[in-house]
Design a protein around this motif. Structure first.
Motif, mmCIF file in Angstrom:
data_model
loop_
_atom_site.group_PDB
_atom_site.id
_atom_site.type_symbol
_atom_site.label_atom_id
_atom_site.label_comp_id
_atom_site.label_asym_id
_atom_site.label_seq_id
_atom_site.Cartn_x
_atom_site.Cartn_y
_atom_site.Cartn_z
ATOM 1 N N ARG A 198 50.873 36.056 40.221
ATOM 2 C CA ARG A 198 49.575 35.677 40.559
ATOM 3 C C ARG A 198 49.126 36.605 41.556
ATOM 4 O O ARG A 198 49.848 37.375 42.229
ATOM 5 N N LEU A 199 47.831 36.901 41.218
ATOM 6 C CA LEU A 199 47.206 38.148 42.174
ATOM 7 C C LEU A 199 46.442 37.420 43.368
ATOM 8 O O LEU A 199 46.009 36.150 43.467
ATOM 9 N N VAL A 267 44.313 35.810 33.747
ATOM 10 C CA VAL A 267 43.657 34.645 33.222
ATOM 11 C C VAL A 267 42.969 34.390 34.705
ATOM 12 O O VAL A 267 43.671 34.315 35.596
ATOM 13 N N ILE A 268 41.771 34.257 34.680
ATOM 14 C CA ILE A 268 40.839 33.944 35.808
ATOM 15 C C ILE A 268 40.709 32.359 35.854
ATOM 16 O O ILE A 268 40.004 32.049 34.870
ATOM 17 N N ILE A 269 41.130 31.533 36.522
ATOM 18 C CA ILE A 269 40.774 30.163 36.777
ATOM 19 C C ILE A 269 39.558 29.917 37.595
ATOM 20 O O ILE A 269 39.457 30.335 38.802
ATOM 21 N N HIS A 270 38.486 29.415 37.243
ATOM 22 C CA HIS A 270 37.190 28.810 37.850
ATOM 23 C C HIS A 270 37.346 27.420 38.059
ATOM 24 O O HIS A 270 37.678 26.493 37.250
ATOM 25 N N ASP A 271 37.489 27.043 39.542
ATOM 26 C CA ASP A 271 37.464 25.488 39.732
ATOM 27 C C ASP A 271 36.118 25.077 40.026
ATOM 28 O O ASP A 271 35.206 25.794 40.788
ATOM 29 N N TYR A 284 45.783 34.942 37.756
ATOM 30 C CA TYR A 284 47.185 34.827 37.047
ATOM 31 C C TYR A 284 47.290 36.288 36.217
ATOM 32 O O TYR A 284 46.444 36.635 35.691
ATOM 33 N N VAL A 285 48.412 36.924 36.018
ATOM 34 C CA VAL A 285 48.718 38.201 35.603
ATOM 35 C C VAL A 285 49.897 38.439 34.943
ATOM 36 O O VAL A 285 50.833 37.583 35.146
ATOM 37 N N ASP A 292 49.562 35.885 25.049
ATOM 38 C CA ASP A 292 48.013 34.958 24.826
ATOM 39 C C ASP A 292 47.736 34.394 26.249
ATOM 40 O O ASP A 292 48.692 34.072 27.176
ATOM 41 N N GLY A 293 46.625 34.026 26.698
ATOM 42 C CA GLY A 293 46.104 33.728 28.066
ATOM 43 C C GLY A 293 46.895 32.281 28.284
ATOM 44 O O GLY A 293 47.255 32.002 29.489
#
Length: 406
Positions: A198-199, A267-271, A284-285, A292-293
């Protein structure tokens, strides 16, 4: 009642393949694995001698003998987990005092949220990505670090030095955001591993330029601007995963990470709030750009299964009870505590297909083994036939007495 327990049967089959062990070591480990679940109170040498078959010095001396825990646990993993696996890496803090204990220092405690005096060990676990089950692989105490070696280099060396064996488990190594730094990433990738991590939310990410070659002097254009994590370009990012309740949605793409100086899958998660507005984000990276994402996100989420190994070992299996001074005995204690937890999980949870859907309780397994141990000891002293029909009839009630889930 006198037949071997499930753990004895399982451990016998695993130890049979460890050619480096002597006959005495196999006998001692087989005895110790079962004893570890029968001990009431601290798991130290004195208490083992009270419950076990040997004197204190026997336990103390045998804890100093080397055992190839990595090979033993990898065999357990390969025999009982599916082929869809990942490796998890996570250091853990143990409270310990004493000026003569090897490796005592100030280490970060996640529970306390600060650096405290004690011991630290780095734990490697294998996770079955199909049913989210973790088994212990190796524990290495943080000790004898070179003065010119950073802590991240030390952690990376634990993985890379055992790369040949660990590759038999998986090439994917999941670790938290603390390890998403260039020195750690470079060493893992150079050894053939792929990091899933994770970044920071403010990480500098750049779009890769894929347009036509520009007619100008100088090096070809590589990047196409900085990624705004809250406002993603729809021509680059695609939706890969979404929460069932609509509370978040994930987008994936291959971008350049400036700090790493390499491309990576993110993978960028939008809350989202109730109106679908972005309230926050997570990144996440993975170093594997072909991953796959959705699989990336799944591997990272399964990382938390390793925490259950630590919880069970600390609460029920005496992970923090070691009273030895030398790192050899501490290393033995750490690995035997976590290995017994894996043996119990395999013998009483994974090998019974009808039980996989039910919760795994190491506390109930300890209660069962302690009840059997005490009952056999008392009945044997009273010279009562353990195979008497009445004893056979009462035995299920005896072994399940006091269990939370009888």
């Amino acid at each position: 009642m006198t037949h071997p327990t499930k753990i004895e049967t399982l451990a016998t089959s695993i130890l049979r393949n460890q050619v480096e062990l002597t006959a005495w070591q196999r006998k001692f480990l087989l005895h110790l694995f079962v004893l570890w679940l029968c001990v009431k109170g601290p798991h130290n040498f004195i208490n083992m001698s009270r419950h076990g078959d040997y004197v204190e010095s026997t336990y103390r001396n045998n804890f100093a003998k080397p055992v190839n825990w990595l090979e033993l646990n990898i065999q357990l993993v390969k025999d009982n987990l599916s082929d869809d696996r990942s490796l998890n890496f996570d250091p853990s803090f143990l409270p310990k005092s004493g000026k003569c204990t090897d490796g005592v220092g100030r280490f970060w405690s996640g529970c306390a949220g600060e650096a405290k005096r004690g011991l630290e060990f780095s734990g490697l676990a294998a996770v079955d990505l199909e049913d989210k089950t973790a088994l212990h692989v190796l524990a290495v105490q943080t000790v004898e670090k070179n003065s010119n070696e950073s802590l991240l280099d030390y952690y990376a060396c634990i993985i890379t030095i055992n790369a040949d064996k660990l590759m038999e488990v998986s090439k994917y190594v999941a670790a938290d955001a603390c390890f998403s730094r260039k020195p750690f990433v470079d060493q893992l990738v150079a050894s053939g591993f792929e990091l899933v991590s994770r970044l920071r939310t403010d990480a500098h990410l750049r779009y890769l330029y894929i347009g036509p070659k520009e007619k100008r002097s100088g090096a070809p254009r590589k990047y196409d601007g900085r990624v705004n994590a809250r406002q993603l370009r729809p021509d680059v990012f695609t939706s890969c995963y979404q929460a069932e309740d609509g509370s978040w949605i994930g987008y994936t793409a291959v971008v350049n990470i400036k700090a790493w100086k390499r491309p990576a899958r993110i993978v960028i998660i939008h809350d989202l709030d109730e109106n679908g507005k972005v309230m926050g984000h997570r990144i996440y990276v993975a170093t594997d750009v072909q991953l796959d994402g959705g699989e990336l996100l799944h591997i990272y989420q399964c990382r938390f299964q390793q925490e259950f190994l630590y919880r069970d070992a600390k609460q029920e299996l005496g992970l923090e009870h070691c009273q030895a001074y030398s790192w050899e005995k501490i290393d033995f204690h750490l690995n035997v505590s976590l290995t017994v937890g894996s043996l119990a999980k395999v013998a009483h949870h994974l090998q019974g297909q009808t039980q996989r859907s039910q919760p795994f309780s190491i506390a109930d397994i300890k209660t069962q083994y302690r009840n059997e141990y005490q009952a056999i000891r008392i009945l044997s002293l009273c010279r009562i036939d353990l195979h008497h029909p009445l004893i056979r009839k009462l035995w299920p009630g005896i072994r399940n007495h006091g269990k939370r889930r009888a």
